[in-house]
Design a protein around this motif. Structure first.
Motif, PDB file in Angstrom:
ATOM      1  N   TRP A 128       0.705  -1.177  -0.011  1.00  0.00           N
ATOM      2  CA  TRP A 128      -0.004   0.056  -0.008  1.00  0.00           C
ATOM      3  C   TRP A 128       0.867   1.166   0.072  1.00  0.00           C
ATOM      4  O   TRP A 128       0.474   2.358  -0.701  1.00  0.00           O
ATOM      5  CB  TRP A 128      -0.805  -0.017   1.297  1.00  0.00           C
ATOM      6  N   ALA A 129       2.003   1.211   0.606  1.00  0.00           N
ATOM      7  CA  ALA A 129       2.761   2.470   0.581  1.00  0.00           C
ATOM      8  C   ALA A 129       3.472   2.521  -0.774  1.00  0.00           C
ATOM      9  O   ALA A 129       3.315   3.820  -1.163  1.00  0.00           O
ATOM     10  CB  ALA A 129       3.986   2.159   1.597  1.00  0.00           C
ATOM     11  N   GLY A 130       3.703   1.500  -1.323  1.00  0.00           N
ATOM     12  CA  GLY A 130       4.123   1.738  -2.664  1.00  0.00           C
ATOM     13  C   GLY A 130       3.285   2.202  -3.738  1.00  0.00           C
ATOM     14  O   GLY A 130       3.447   3.111  -4.513  1.00  0.00           O
ATOM     15  N   HIS A 131       1.770   1.973  -3.568  1.00  0.00           N
ATOM     16  CA  HIS A 131       0.830   2.431  -4.252  1.00  0.00           C
ATOM     17  C   HIS A 131       0.529   3.847  -3.801  1.00  0.00           C
ATOM     18  O   HIS A 131       0.155   4.626  -4.943  1.00  0.00           O
ATOM     19  CB  HIS A 131      -0.261   1.868  -4.183  1.00  0.00           C
ATOM     20  N   LEU A 132       0.596   4.364  -2.773  1.00  0.00           N
ATOM     21  CA  LEU A 132       0.530   5.563  -2.458  1.00  0.00           C
ATOM     22  C   LEU A 132       1.415   6.543  -2.986  1.00  0.00           C
ATOM     23  O   LEU A 132       1.316   7.405  -3.562  1.00  0.00           O
ATOM     24  CB  LEU A 132       0.288   5.671  -0.797  1.00  0.00           C
ATOM     25  N   MET A 152       3.233   5.912  -5.680  1.00  0.00           N
ATOM     26  CA  MET A 152       2.969   5.896  -7.073  1.00  0.00           C
ATOM     27  C   MET A 152       1.859   6.855  -7.482  1.00  0.00           C
ATOM     28  O   MET A 152       2.092   7.648  -8.369  1.00  0.00           O
ATOM     29  CB  MET A 152       2.664   4.638  -7.488  1.00  0.00           C
ATOM     30  N   MET A 153       0.927   6.988  -6.684  1.00  0.00           N
ATOM     31  CA  MET A 153      -0.226   7.725  -6.918  1.00  0.00           C
ATOM     32  C   MET A 153       0.247   9.322  -6.772  1.00  0.00           C
ATOM     33  O   MET A 153      -0.154  10.034  -7.821  1.00  0.00           O
ATOM     34  CB  MET A 153      -1.420   7.728  -5.869  1.00  0.00           C
ATOM     35  N   TYR A 154       0.922   9.504  -5.803  1.00  0.00           N
ATOM     36  CA  TYR A 154       1.540  11.034  -5.844  1.00  0.00           C
ATOM     37  C   TYR A 154       2.478  11.339  -7.100  1.00  0.00           C
ATOM     38  O   TYR A 154       2.419  12.490  -7.482  1.00  0.00           O
ATOM     39  CB  TYR A 154       2.194  11.217  -4.403  1.00  0.00           C
ATOM     40  N   ARG A 155       3.242  10.263  -7.293  1.00  0.00           N
ATOM     41  CA  ARG A 155       4.300  10.600  -8.604  1.00  0.00           C
ATOM     42  C   ARG A 155       3.540  10.657  -9.587  1.00  0.00           C
ATOM     43  O   ARG A 155       3.784  11.610 -10.535  1.00  0.00           O
ATOM     44  CB  ARG A 155       5.041   9.365  -8.458  1.00  0.00           C
ATOM     45  N   LEU A 156       2.310   9.946 -10.103  1.00  0.00           N
ATOM     46  CA  LEU A 156       1.452   9.965 -11.105  1.00  0.00           C
ATOM     47  C   LEU A 156       0.782  11.411 -11.242  1.00  0.00           C
ATOM     48  O   LEU A 156       0.636  12.030 -12.204  1.00  0.00           O
ATOM     49  CB  LEU A 156       0.529   9.064 -11.458  1.00  0.00           C
ATOM     50  N   LYS A 157       0.352  12.233  -9.885  1.00  0.00           N
ATOM     51  CA  LYS A 157      -0.564  13.006 -10.007  1.00  0.00           C
ATOM     52  C   LYS A 157       0.705  14.534  -9.786  1.00  0.00           C
ATOM     53  O   LYS A 157       0.269  15.466 -10.061  1.00  0.00           O
ATOM     54  CB  LYS A 157      -1.236  13.428  -8.768  1.00  0.00           C
ATOM     55  N   TYR A 217       4.950  10.846   3.927  1.00  0.00           N
ATOM     56  CA  TYR A 217       6.082  10.177   3.348  1.00  0.00           C
ATOM     57  C   TYR A 217       6.935   9.409   4.301  1.00  0.00           C
ATOM     58  O   TYR A 217       7.512   8.363   3.925  1.00  0.00           O
ATOM     59  CB  TYR A 217       7.014  11.211   2.759  1.00  0.00           C
ATOM     60  N   ARG A 218       6.934  10.025   5.750  1.00  0.00           N
ATOM     61  CA  ARG A 218       7.626   9.033   6.640  1.00  0.00           C
ATOM     62  C   ARG A 218       7.160   7.944   6.822  1.00  0.00           C
ATOM     63  O   ARG A 218       7.953   6.829   6.867  1.00  0.00           O
ATOM     64  CB  ARG A 218       7.846  10.008   7.948  1.00  0.00           C
ATOM     65  N   ALA A 219       5.717   7.827   7.052  1.00  0.00           N
ATOM     66  CA  ALA A 219       4.993   6.374   6.865  1.00  0.00           C
ATOM     67  C   ALA A 219       5.424   5.549   5.823  1.00  0.00           C
ATOM     68  O   ALA A 219       5.864   4.326   6.077  1.00  0.00           O
ATOM     69  CB  ALA A 219       3.712   6.484   7.126  1.00  0.00           C
ATOM     70  N   CYS A 220       5.442   5.993   4.605  1.00  0.00           N
ATOM     71  CA  CYS A 220       5.731   5.121   3.580  1.00  0.00           C
ATOM     72  C   CYS A 220       7.133   4.630   3.364  1.00  0.00           C
ATOM     73  O   CYS A 220       7.405   3.455   3.061  1.00  0.00           O
ATOM     74  CB  CYS A 220       5.271   5.756   2.213  1.00  0.00           C
TER      75      CYS A 220
END
Length: 63
Positions: free
Chosen positions: A31-35, A37-42, A51-54
């Protein structure tokens, strides 16, 4: 049938808890990877606390 000793029960409980924690960590890493990636795509900046949690799970600091 032989009764389980307190040590055997402790080891069984420890094994079950370890398995549950490993499964939880696997999901959180995914899920951290998905989150991220979502921010990167946006093309948006991720808040520091998210970010710290991911990063915590992506870098496997928990282990």
């Amino acid at each position: 049938m032989r009764r389980r000793t307190p040590e055997d029960r402790y080891r069984d409980n420890l094994r079950k808890q370890q398995k549950e924690l490993e499964e939880f960590a696997e999901h959180e890493i995914e899920w951290a990877g998905h989150l991220m990636m979502m921010y990167r795509l946006k093309k948006a900046d991720m808040p520091d606390d998210e970010y710290r949690a991911c990063a915590f799970f992506q870098n496997r600091i928990f282990a």
